[in-house]
Design a protein around this motif. Structure first.
Motif, PDB file in Angstrom:
ATOM      1  N   GLU A 161       0.731  10.424 -12.965  1.00 28.05           N
ATOM      2  CA  GLU A 161       0.883  11.592 -12.111  1.00 28.05           C
ATOM      3  C   GLU A 161      -0.299  11.680 -11.148  1.00 28.05           C
ATOM      4  O   GLU A 161      -1.454  11.537 -11.542  1.00 28.05           O
ATOM      5  CB  GLU A 161       0.939  12.872 -12.950  1.00 28.05           C
ATOM      6  N   ALA A 162       0.003  11.910  -9.877  1.00 29.36           N
ATOM      7  CA  ALA A 162      -1.032  12.218  -8.889  1.00 29.36           C
ATOM      8  C   ALA A 162      -1.016  13.730  -8.655  1.00 29.36           C
ATOM      9  O   ALA A 162      -0.288  14.471  -9.327  1.00 29.36           O
ATOM     10  CB  ALA A 162      -0.779  11.452  -7.606  1.00 29.36           C
ATOM     11  N   ASP A 163      -1.828  14.204  -7.717  1.00 26.96           N
ATOM     12  CA  ASP A 163      -1.954  15.650  -7.486  1.00 26.96           C
ATOM     13  C   ASP A 163      -1.718  15.924  -6.003  1.00 26.96           C
ATOM     14  O   ASP A 163      -2.632  15.838  -5.180  1.00 26.96           O
ATOM     15  CB  ASP A 163      -3.337  16.130  -7.916  1.00 26.96           C
ATOM     16  N   HIS A 164      -0.468  16.252  -5.669  1.00 23.17           N
ATOM     17  CA  HIS A 164      -0.083  16.496  -4.285  1.00 23.17           C
ATOM     18  C   HIS A 164       0.833  17.716  -4.254  1.00 23.17           C
ATOM     19  O   HIS A 164       1.104  18.326  -5.290  1.00 23.17           O
ATOM     20  CB  HIS A 164       0.606  15.242  -3.728  1.00 23.17           C
ATOM     21  N   SER A 165       1.325  18.069  -3.091  1.00 25.71           N
ATOM     22  CA  SER A 165       2.133  19.277  -2.964  1.00 25.71           C
ATOM     23  C   SER A 165       3.556  19.102  -3.498  1.00 25.71           C
ATOM     24  O   SER A 165       4.268  20.093  -3.692  1.00 25.71           O
ATOM     25  CB  SER A 165       2.190  19.724  -1.501  1.00 25.71           C
ATOM     26  N   VAL A 166       4.002  17.853  -3.677  1.00 31.93           N
ATOM     27  CA  VAL A 166       5.259  17.554  -4.353  1.00 31.93           C
ATOM     28  C   VAL A 166       4.966  16.525  -5.436  1.00 31.93           C
ATOM     29  O   VAL A 166       3.874  15.938  -5.465  1.00 31.93           O
ATOM     30  CB  VAL A 166       6.322  16.995  -3.381  1.00 31.93           C
ATOM     31  N   GLN A 167       5.917  16.319  -6.331  1.00 33.56           N
ATOM     32  CA  GLN A 167       5.677  15.349  -7.394  1.00 33.56           C
ATOM     33  C   GLN A 167       5.392  13.975  -6.796  1.00 33.56           C
ATOM     34  O   GLN A 167       6.173  13.457  -5.987  1.00 33.56           O
ATOM     35  CB  GLN A 167       6.852  15.259  -8.344  1.00 33.56           C
ATOM     36  N   THR A 168       4.278  13.419  -7.206  1.00 39.55           N
ATOM     37  CA  THR A 168       3.809  12.148  -6.660  1.00 39.55           C
ATOM     38  C   THR A 168       3.330  11.268  -7.796  1.00 39.55           C
ATOM     39  O   THR A 168       2.689  11.739  -8.735  1.00 39.55           O
ATOM     40  CB  THR A 168       2.666  12.369  -5.658  1.00 39.55           C
ATOM     41  N   LEU A 169       3.627   9.980  -7.696  1.00 43.78           N
ATOM     42  CA  LEU A 169       3.179   9.015  -8.681  1.00 43.78           C
ATOM     43  C   LEU A 169       2.256   7.992  -8.038  1.00 43.78           C
ATOM     44  O   LEU A 169       2.497   7.531  -6.923  1.00 43.78           O
ATOM     45  CB  LEU A 169       4.367   8.280  -9.302  1.00 43.78           C
ATOM     46  N   GLY A 170       1.173   7.658  -8.757  1.00 39.26           N
ATOM     47  CA  GLY A 170       0.373   6.503  -8.417  1.00 39.26           C
ATOM     48  C   GLY A 170       0.895   5.316  -9.207  1.00 39.26           C
ATOM     49  O   GLY A 170       1.393   5.479 -10.333  1.00 39.26           O
ATOM     50  N   TYR A 171       0.797   4.116  -8.631  1.00 39.61           N
ATOM     51  CA  TYR A 171       1.348   2.921  -9.271  1.00 39.61           C
ATOM     52  C   TYR A 171       0.315   1.813  -9.361  1.00 39.61           C
ATOM     53  O   TYR A 171      -0.439   1.581  -8.413  1.00 39.61           O
ATOM     54  CB  TYR A 171       2.541   2.388  -8.476  1.00 39.61           C
ATOM     55  N   ARG A 172       0.332   1.118 -10.493  1.00 37.13           N
ATOM     56  CA  ARG A 172      -0.505  -0.076 -10.643  1.00 37.13           C
ATOM     57  C   ARG A 172       0.372  -1.288 -10.923  1.00 37.13           C
ATOM     58  O   ARG A 172       1.190  -1.273 -11.837  1.00 37.13           O
ATOM     59  CB  ARG A 172      -1.511   0.099 -11.778  1.00 37.13           C
ATOM     60  N   PHE A 173       0.200  -2.321 -10.113  1.00 38.73           N
ATOM     61  CA  PHE A 173       0.850  -3.609 -10.320  1.00 38.73           C
ATOM     62  C   PHE A 173      -0.115  -4.486 -11.105  1.00 38.73           C
ATOM     63  O   PHE A 173      -1.227  -4.763 -10.647  1.00 38.73           O
ATOM     64  CB  PHE A 173       1.147  -4.293  -8.991  1.00 38.73           C
ATOM     65  N   ASP A 174       0.301  -4.935 -12.264  1.00 37.35           N
ATOM     66  CA  ASP A 174      -0.549  -5.792 -13.080  1.00 37.35           C
ATOM     67  C   ASP A 174      -0.242  -7.253 -12.825  1.00 37.35           C
ATOM     68  O   ASP A 174       0.918  -7.631 -12.599  1.00 37.35           O
ATOM     69  CB  ASP A 174      -0.360  -5.487 -14.570  1.00 37.35           C
ATOM     70  N   ASP A 175      -1.270  -8.077 -12.880  1.00 38.56           N
ATOM     71  CA  ASP A 175      -1.120  -9.523 -12.711  1.00 38.56           C
ATOM     72  C   ASP A 175      -1.297 -10.164 -14.069  1.00 38.56           C
ATOM     73  O   ASP A 175      -2.417 -10.361 -14.544  1.00 38.56           O
ATOM     74  CB  ASP A 175      -2.167 -10.045 -11.716  1.00 38.56           C
ATOM     75  N   ASP A 176      -0.173 -10.499 -14.719  1.00 39.86           N
ATOM     76  CA  ASP A 176      -0.226 -11.031 -16.080  1.00 39.86           C
ATOM     77  C   ASP A 176      -0.894 -12.399 -16.159  1.00 39.86           C
ATOM     78  O   ASP A 176      -1.381 -12.800 -17.214  1.00 39.86           O
ATOM     79  CB  ASP A 176       1.182 -11.126 -16.664  1.00 39.86           C
ATOM     80  N   GLY A 177      -0.922 -13.118 -15.042  1.00 41.59           N
ATOM     81  CA  GLY A 177      -1.481 -14.458 -15.074  1.00 41.59           C
ATOM     82  C   GLY A 177      -2.968 -14.523 -14.813  1.00 41.59           C
ATOM     83  O   GLY A 177      -3.553 -15.594 -14.797  1.00 41.59           O
ATOM     84  N   ALA A 216      13.142  -4.525  -3.574  1.00 42.70           N
ATOM     85  CA  ALA A 216      13.161  -3.126  -4.008  1.00 42.70           C
ATOM     86  C   ALA A 216      12.200  -2.323  -3.153  1.00 42.70           C
ATOM     87  O   ALA A 216      11.282  -2.870  -2.533  1.00 42.70           O
ATOM     88  CB  ALA A 216      12.782  -3.005  -5.485  1.00 42.70           C
ATOM     89  N   VAL A 217      12.431  -1.017  -3.122  1.00 45.19           N
ATOM     90  CA  VAL A 217      11.522  -0.073  -2.467  1.00 45.19           C
ATOM     91  C   VAL A 217      10.997   0.874  -3.542  1.00 45.19           C
ATOM     92  O   VAL A 217      11.773   1.430  -4.326  1.00 45.19           O
ATOM     93  CB  VAL A 217      12.220   0.726  -1.360  1.00 45.19           C
ATOM     94  N   LEU A 218       9.692   1.049  -3.581  1.00 44.29           N
ATOM     95  CA  LEU A 218       9.033   1.915  -4.554  1.00 44.29           C
ATOM     96  C   LEU A 218       8.414   3.085  -3.807  1.00 44.29           C
ATOM     97  O   LEU A 218       7.547   2.893  -2.951  1.00 44.29           O
ATOM     98  CB  LEU A 218       7.946   1.119  -5.294  1.00 44.29           C
ATOM     99  N   LEU A 219       8.852   4.298  -4.103  1.00 39.64           N
ATOM    100  CA  LEU A 219       8.362   5.484  -3.414  1.00 39.64           C
ATOM    101  C   LEU A 219       7.327   6.215  -4.260  1.00 39.64           C
ATOM    102  O   LEU A 219       7.560   6.475  -5.440  1.00 39.64           O
ATOM    103  CB  LEU A 219       9.528   6.435  -3.106  1.00 39.64           C
ATOM    104  N   THR A 220       6.200   6.557  -3.632  1.00 40.66           N
ATOM    105  CA  THR A 220       5.212   7.373  -4.334  1.00 40.66           C
ATOM    106  C   THR A 220       5.643   8.829  -4.391  1.00 40.66           C
ATOM    107  O   THR A 220       5.423   9.519  -5.376  1.00 40.66           O
ATOM    108  CB  THR A 220       3.828   7.279  -3.668  1.00 40.66           C
ATOM    109  N   HIS A 221       6.286   9.304  -3.310  1.00 39.53           N
ATOM    110  CA  HIS A 221       6.840  10.659  -3.261  1.00 39.53           C
ATOM    111  C   HIS A 221       7.797  10.737  -2.077  1.00 39.53           C
ATOM    112  O   HIS A 221       7.995   9.744  -1.368  1.00 39.53           O
ATOM    113  CB  HIS A 221       5.733  11.716  -3.189  1.00 39.53           C
ATOM    114  N   THR A 222       8.385  11.904  -1.876  1.00 42.60           N
ATOM    115  CA  THR A 222       9.505  12.001  -0.931  1.00 42.60           C
ATOM    116  C   THR A 222       9.163  12.718   0.365  1.00 42.60           C
ATOM    117  O   THR A 222      10.074  13.140   1.092  1.00 42.60           O
ATOM    118  CB  THR A 222      10.697  12.708  -1.607  1.00 42.60           C
ATOM    119  N   HIS A 223       7.891  12.874   0.702  1.00 44.62           N
ATOM    120  CA  HIS A 223       7.554  13.434   2.005  1.00 44.62           C
ATOM    121  C   HIS A 223       8.042  12.502   3.111  1.00 44.62           C
ATOM    122  O   HIS A 223       8.066  11.276   2.956  1.00 44.62           O
ATOM    123  CB  HIS A 223       6.044  13.651   2.115  1.00 44.62           C
TER     124      HIS A 223
END
Length: 252
Positions: free
Chosen positions: A134-150, A57-64
């Motif tokens: 939500e992050a704070d950029h000139s277009v809608q941007t998301l920050g992501y956290r990958f959790d390690d369940d183990g 998969a590809v995960l995009l933070t924003h579309t710039h």
């Protein structure tokens, strides 16, 4: 998890830093997700053990453009290699952006794509459990956290800020992470605008429980000033601070 930083630069070429992209692999290397896909990232990905065919998969933070420019080339390369399926996940606007990007050479019609738009909160992609803010950029941007369940340690997982000013939302998301990869595009007193400066980042990270912060999305003007940028963040943040480098890999 293993993380490989594929691109740590910006829309302004430097020769040693490609545009934004990182590869996240599960501990057993059975699952792989690409975070952003700027220009040059496909070539960096081809140099990894994983290669571009094995990305789930590809995960995009924003579309710039400097975060999505290589998506058409990635999709076409996979189609030509006989791997047509791919999931692409990103914030609102991702679907429309892909319609424009993948219209070239009829790439979208030749591939078997699943496009999913997400917002703040919990979700999964390619078997990874993650959270977005939500992050704070000139277009809608998301920050992501990958959790390690183990993990049984005090800190675990990795957080990517995307392009953003220094914000409490991203700092809160990253609190408790082993690693935070955060936009720090310009030295103090230069640039600014839609990106974090070292001092601003230090302020939001003060008191946060994060083992290591990597400064990324570095404009050409940061060259030769990286030490001062690291020192500014370390002045208020207790964890390790490093300047991100293309091709750098580490375990989380």
């Amino acid at each position: 998890m293993r993380v490989t930083l594929l691109g740590t630069g910006t829309a302004l070429p430097t020769g040693d830093r490609y545009q934004s992209g990182a590869l996240v692999e599960s501990a057993d290397r059975s699952r792989r997700i690409l975070v952003d896909c700027g220009s040059g990232v496909l070539h960096r990905l081809a140099d990894t053990d994983a290669g571009y065919e094995s990305v789930d998969a590809v995960l995009l933070t924003h579309t710039h453009l400097d975060h999505v420019a290589d998506l058409p080339s990635l999709v076409k390369a996979r189609v030509l290699s006989g791997v047509s399926e791919l999931e692409i996940v990103g914030p609102n606007g991702t679907d429309e952006t892909l319609d424009h990007l993948l219209a070239v050479d009829n790439v979208q019609e030749r591939a078997d794509l699943t496009v999913r738009e997400v917002g703040p909160g919990q979700f999964d992609a390619a078997g990874f459990q993650m959270r977005a803010c939500e992050a704070d950029h000139s277009v809608q941007t998301l920050g992501y956290r990958f959790d390690d369940d183990g993990s049984d340690t005090e800190t675990d997982g990795i957080t990517f800020s995307g392009d953003t000013r220094a914000t409490e939302s991203v700092a809160e998301l990253a609190d408790g992470s082993s690693v935070l990869v955060h936009d720090c595009a310009h030295p103090d007193g230069e640039g600014g605008g839609d990106h974090a400066s070292p001092s601003e980042l230090a302020g939001t990270l003060a008191g946060r429980n994060i083992d290591t912060v990597y400064l990324t999305h570095l404009y050409p003007g940061t060259r030769g000033k990286e030490g001062a940028m690291v020192a500014a963040v370390e002045g208020r943040f207790d964890g390790d601070v490093k300047v991100a480098l293309d091709r750098e890999s580490f375990e989380v």
